[in-house]
Design a protein around this motif. Structure first.
Motif, PDB file in Angstrom:
ATOM      1  N   GLY A  73      20.392  29.331  10.975  1.00  0.00           N
ATOM      2  CA  GLY A  73      19.314  29.319  11.953  1.00  0.00           C
ATOM      3  C   GLY A  73      19.111  27.984  12.645  1.00  0.00           C
ATOM      4  N   ALA A  74      19.820  26.932  12.228  1.00  0.00           N
ATOM      5  CA  ALA A  74      19.674  25.615  12.844  1.00  0.00           C
ATOM      6  C   ALA A  74      20.824  25.379  13.813  1.00  0.00           C
ATOM      7  CB  ALA A  74      19.661  24.533  11.771  1.00  0.00           C
ATOM      8  N   PRO A  75      20.557  24.774  14.964  1.00  0.00           N
ATOM      9  CA  PRO A  75      21.630  24.554  15.931  1.00  0.00           C
ATOM     10  C   PRO A  75      22.508  23.350  15.610  1.00  0.00           C
ATOM     11  CG  PRO A  75      19.559  23.818  16.850  1.00  0.00           C
ATOM     12  CD  PRO A  75      19.245  24.439  15.521  1.00  0.00           C
ATOM     13  N   TYR A  76      22.000  22.413  14.763  1.00  0.00           N
ATOM     14  CA  TYR A  76      22.737  21.179  14.518  1.00  0.00           C
ATOM     15  C   TYR A  76      22.990  20.979  13.025  1.00  0.00           C
ATOM     16  CZ  TYR A  76      20.896  20.264  19.183  1.00  0.00           C
ATOM     17  OH  TYR A  76      20.568  20.355  20.503  1.00  0.00           O
ATOM     18  N   CYS A  77      24.017  20.196  12.728  1.00  0.00           N
ATOM     19  CA  CYS A  77      24.296  19.788  11.351  1.00  0.00           C
ATOM     20  C   CYS A  77      23.193  18.814  10.916  1.00  0.00           C
ATOM     21  CB  CYS A  77      25.678  19.145  11.259  1.00  0.00           C
ATOM     22  SG  CYS A  77      25.824  17.592  12.172  1.00  0.00           S
ATOM     23  N   PRO A  78      23.069  18.512   9.615  1.00  0.00           N
ATOM     24  CA  PRO A  78      21.989  17.610   9.176  1.00  0.00           C
ATOM     25  C   PRO A  78      22.000  16.246   9.866  1.00  0.00           C
ATOM     26  CG  PRO A  78      22.938  18.741   7.294  1.00  0.00           C
ATOM     27  CD  PRO A  78      23.776  19.106   8.471  1.00  0.00           C
ATOM     28  N   PHE A  79      23.174  15.676  10.137  1.00  0.00           N
ATOM     29  CA  PHE A  79      23.242  14.376  10.793  1.00  0.00           C
ATOM     30  C   PHE A  79      22.685  14.438  12.210  1.00  0.00           C
ATOM     31  CE2 PHE A  79      25.572  11.434  13.573  1.00  0.00           C
ATOM     32  CZ  PHE A  79      25.104  10.240  13.061  1.00  0.00           C
ATOM     33  N   HIS A  80      23.125  15.411  13.004  1.00  0.00           N
ATOM     34  CA  HIS A  80      22.658  15.511  14.381  1.00  0.00           C
ATOM     35  C   HIS A  80      21.214  15.998  14.456  1.00  0.00           C
ATOM     36  CE1 HIS A  80      27.080  15.468  15.515  1.00  0.00           C
ATOM     37  NE2 HIS A  80      26.544  14.413  16.113  1.00  0.00           N
ATOM     38  N   ALA A  81      20.752  16.738  13.449  1.00  0.00           N
ATOM     39  CA  ALA A  81      19.354  17.146  13.413  1.00  0.00           C
ATOM     40  C   ALA A  81      18.446  15.930  13.263  1.00  0.00           C
ATOM     41  CB  ALA A  81      19.115  18.134  12.276  1.00  0.00           C
ATOM     42  N   GLN A  82      18.874  14.898  12.525  1.00  0.00           N
ATOM     43  CA  GLN A  82      18.095  13.664  12.393  1.00  0.00           C
ATOM     44  C   GLN A  82      17.967  12.959  13.738  1.00  0.00           C
ATOM     45  OE1 GLN A  82      20.062  11.292   9.431  1.00  0.00           O
ATOM     46  NE2 GLN A  82      18.773  12.077   7.779  1.00  0.00           N
ATOM     47  N   ILE A  83      19.002  13.031  14.537  1.00  0.00           N
ATOM     48  CA  ILE A  83      18.955  12.393  15.855  1.00  0.00           C
ATOM     49  C   ILE A  83      18.085  13.214  16.810  1.00  0.00           C
ATOM     50  CG2 ILE A  83      20.342  11.696  17.859  1.00  0.00           C
ATOM     51  CD1 ILE A  83      22.682  11.296  15.861  1.00  0.00           C
ATOM     52  N   ALA A  84      18.255  14.533  16.777  1.00  0.00           N
ATOM     53  CA  ALA A  84      17.549  15.402  17.715  1.00  0.00           C
ATOM     54  C   ALA A  84      16.065  15.524  17.400  1.00  0.00           C
ATOM     55  CB  ALA A  84      18.184  16.792  17.713  1.00  0.00           C
ATOM     56  N   TYR A  85      15.684  15.567  16.134  1.00  0.00           N
ATOM     57  CA  TYR A  85      14.293  15.812  15.749  1.00  0.00           C
ATOM     58  C   TYR A  85      13.714  14.583  15.068  1.00  0.00           C
ATOM     59  CZ  TYR A  85      16.038  20.539  16.439  1.00  0.00           C
ATOM     60  OH  TYR A  85      16.617  21.647  16.948  1.00  0.00           O
ATOM     61  N   GLN A  86      13.358  13.563  15.850  1.00  0.00           N
ATOM     62  CA  GLN A  86      12.733  12.361  15.306  1.00  0.00           C
ATOM     63  C   GLN A  86      11.224  12.501  15.412  1.00  0.00           C
ATOM     64  OE1 GLN A  86      14.046   8.871  17.294  1.00  0.00           O
ATOM     65  NE2 GLN A  86      16.194   9.170  16.764  1.00  0.00           N
ATOM     66  N   PRO A  87      10.494  12.046  14.395  1.00  0.00           N
ATOM     67  CA  PRO A  87       9.033  12.027  14.533  1.00  0.00           C
ATOM     68  C   PRO A  87       8.630  11.117  15.686  1.00  0.00           C
ATOM     69  CG  PRO A  87       9.684  11.654  12.254  1.00  0.00           C
ATOM     70  CD  PRO A  87      10.929  11.621  13.071  1.00  0.00           C
ATOM     71  N   SER A  88       7.500  11.395  16.319  1.00  0.00           N
ATOM     72  CA  SER A  88       7.092  10.642  17.511  1.00  0.00           C
ATOM     73  C   SER A  88       6.920   9.160  17.214  1.00  0.00           C
ATOM     74  CB  SER A  88       5.806  11.224  18.086  1.00  0.00           C
ATOM     75  OG  SER A  88       4.768  11.137  17.128  1.00  0.00           O
ATOM     76  N   LEU A  89       6.438   8.777  16.031  1.00  0.00           N
ATOM     77  CA  LEU A  89       6.271   7.368  15.692  1.00  0.00           C
ATOM     78  C   LEU A  89       7.621   6.664  15.670  1.00  0.00           C
ATOM     79  CD1 LEU A  89       4.344   5.124  14.868  1.00  0.00           C
ATOM     80  CD2 LEU A  89       4.654   5.823  12.500  1.00  0.00           C
ATOM     81  N   ASP A  90       8.647   7.312  15.109  1.00  0.00           N
ATOM     82  CA  ASP A  90       9.985   6.716  15.074  1.00  0.00           C
ATOM     83  C   ASP A  90      10.539   6.549  16.481  1.00  0.00           C
ATOM     84  OD1 ASP A  90       9.800   6.670  12.352  1.00  0.00           O
ATOM     85  OD2 ASP A  90      11.134   8.373  12.008  1.00  0.00           O
ATOM     86  N   ARG A  91      10.292   7.519  17.365  1.00  0.00           N
ATOM     87  CA  ARG A  91      10.781   7.431  18.738  1.00  0.00           C
ATOM     88  C   ARG A  91      10.142   6.260  19.454  1.00  0.00           C
ATOM     89  NH1 ARG A  91      10.290  13.277  19.206  1.00  0.00           N
ATOM     90  NH2 ARG A  91       8.283  12.892  20.158  1.00  0.00           N
ATOM     91  N   ARG A  92       8.827   6.057  19.260  1.00  0.00           N
ATOM     92  CA  ARG A  92       8.154   4.935  19.907  1.00  0.00           C
ATOM     93  C   ARG A  92       8.694   3.617  19.386  1.00  0.00           C
ATOM     94  NH1 ARG A  92       2.950   7.346  18.571  1.00  0.00           N
ATOM     95  NH2 ARG A  92       2.808   9.129  19.917  1.00  0.00           N
ATOM     96  N   ARG A  93       8.927   3.538  18.073  1.00  0.00           N
ATOM     97  CA  ARG A  93       9.415   2.297  17.485  1.00  0.00           C
ATOM     98  C   ARG A  93      10.798   1.972  18.014  1.00  0.00           C
ATOM     99  NH1 ARG A  93       9.463   3.415  12.162  1.00  0.00           N
ATOM    100  NH2 ARG A  93       7.232   3.158  12.048  1.00  0.00           N
ATOM    101  N   SER A  94      11.694   2.981  18.085  1.00  0.00           N
ATOM    102  CA  SER A  94      13.040   2.689  18.566  1.00  0.00           C
ATOM    103  C   SER A  94      13.028   2.405  20.057  1.00  0.00           C
ATOM    104  CB  SER A  94      14.035   3.787  18.272  1.00  0.00           C
ATOM    105  OG  SER A  94      13.473   5.006  18.051  1.00  0.00           O
ATOM    106  N   ALA A  95      12.126   2.994  20.803  1.00  0.00           N
ATOM    107  CA  ALA A  95      12.027   2.683  22.230  1.00  0.00           C
ATOM    108  C   ALA A  95      11.528   1.256  22.421  1.00  0.00           C
ATOM    109  CB  ALA A  95      11.086   3.663  22.922  1.00  0.00           C
ATOM    110  N   ALA A  96      10.604   0.808  21.565  1.00  0.00           N
ATOM    111  CA  ALA A  96      10.097  -0.566  21.665  1.00  0.00           C
ATOM    112  C   ALA A  96      11.195  -1.561  21.307  1.00  0.00           C
ATOM    113  CB  ALA A  96       8.896  -0.753  20.743  1.00  0.00           C
ATOM    114  N   LYS A  97      12.003  -1.248  20.298  1.00  0.00           N
ATOM    115  CA  LYS A  97      13.110  -2.136  19.933  1.00  0.00           C
ATOM    116  C   LYS A  97      14.135  -2.200  21.055  1.00  0.00           C
ATOM    117  CE  LYS A  97      12.891  -1.609  14.921  1.00  0.00           C
ATOM    118  NZ  LYS A  97      13.566  -1.068  13.752  1.00  0.00           N
TER     119      LYS A  97
END
Length: 179
Positions: free
Chosen positions: A151-175
């Motif tokens: 039922g998942a479209p991505y493997c576990p590795f790509h799922a980590q990239i595709a589905y990041q929590p919003s706080l992590d996305r803001r932090r990586s965008a700031a970096k």
């Protein structure tokens, strides 16, 4: 319904007394409606009328409250002034800023996908990862093809990239913006 001279005079008298159009229509009766009274008043030019002496009471004002300029900023309660009256000096409140807490990023495991697992769209199946690799317009374009959970479209590795929590996305965008 007709506007006789008597009705027009009664209309003028009642209008100047301050009665409403509905009240005048009920006084005149004989099929004269509120809208007919309003129309006749405008045609006669009876704009000035006596106003009922209903004094308006002033509503008490609510004390003004100011919200802090920043949700994390709090003001310390100011001590009461020493002097009283209009010459009292109120000390300024000093803002207290809460420190920001930096969370440690979750470790990400690096997974290298061998070239042999990459598949074309014709080879792609329901249990394979659909993460795209390359330019879709080129002949070398492929999908990841690694095994994905049901039922998942991505493997576990790509799922980590595709589905990041919003706080992590803001932090990586700031970096990214800082570098």
């Amino acid at each position: 319904m007709s506007w006789t001279d008597e009705r027009v005079e009664l209309l003028k008298k009642l209008w100047n007394q301050g009665l409403s159009a509905s009240q005048i229509a009920s006084e005149l009766a004989g099929g004269i409606t509120r809208n007919a009274v309003i129309g006749k008043v405008h045609r006669l030019g009876l704009s000035g009328r006596a106003k009922s002496p209903a004094p308006q009471q002033a509503r008490p004002r609510k004390p003004a409250t100011r919200a802090p300029s920043h949700p994390m900023t709090h003001t310390a309660p100011a001590p009461s002034p020493v002097a009283r009256g209009n010459l009292a000096v109120m000390p300024k409140a000093t803002p207290i800023v809460a420190p920001l807490v930096e969370l440690a990023p979750a470790p990400v495991a690096e997974v290298v996908i061998p070239m042999s697992e990459r598949v074309t769209i014709m080879e792609l199946r329901d249990t394979m990862c659909r993460w795209p690799h390359g330019d879709p317009t080129s002949e070398d374009f492929r999908f990841c093809g690694a095994k994905s959970p049901p039922g998942a479209p991505y493997c576990p590795f790509h799922a980590q990239i595709a589905y990041q929590p919003s706080l992590d996305r803001r932090r990586s965008a700031a970096k990214f913006a800082a570098s």
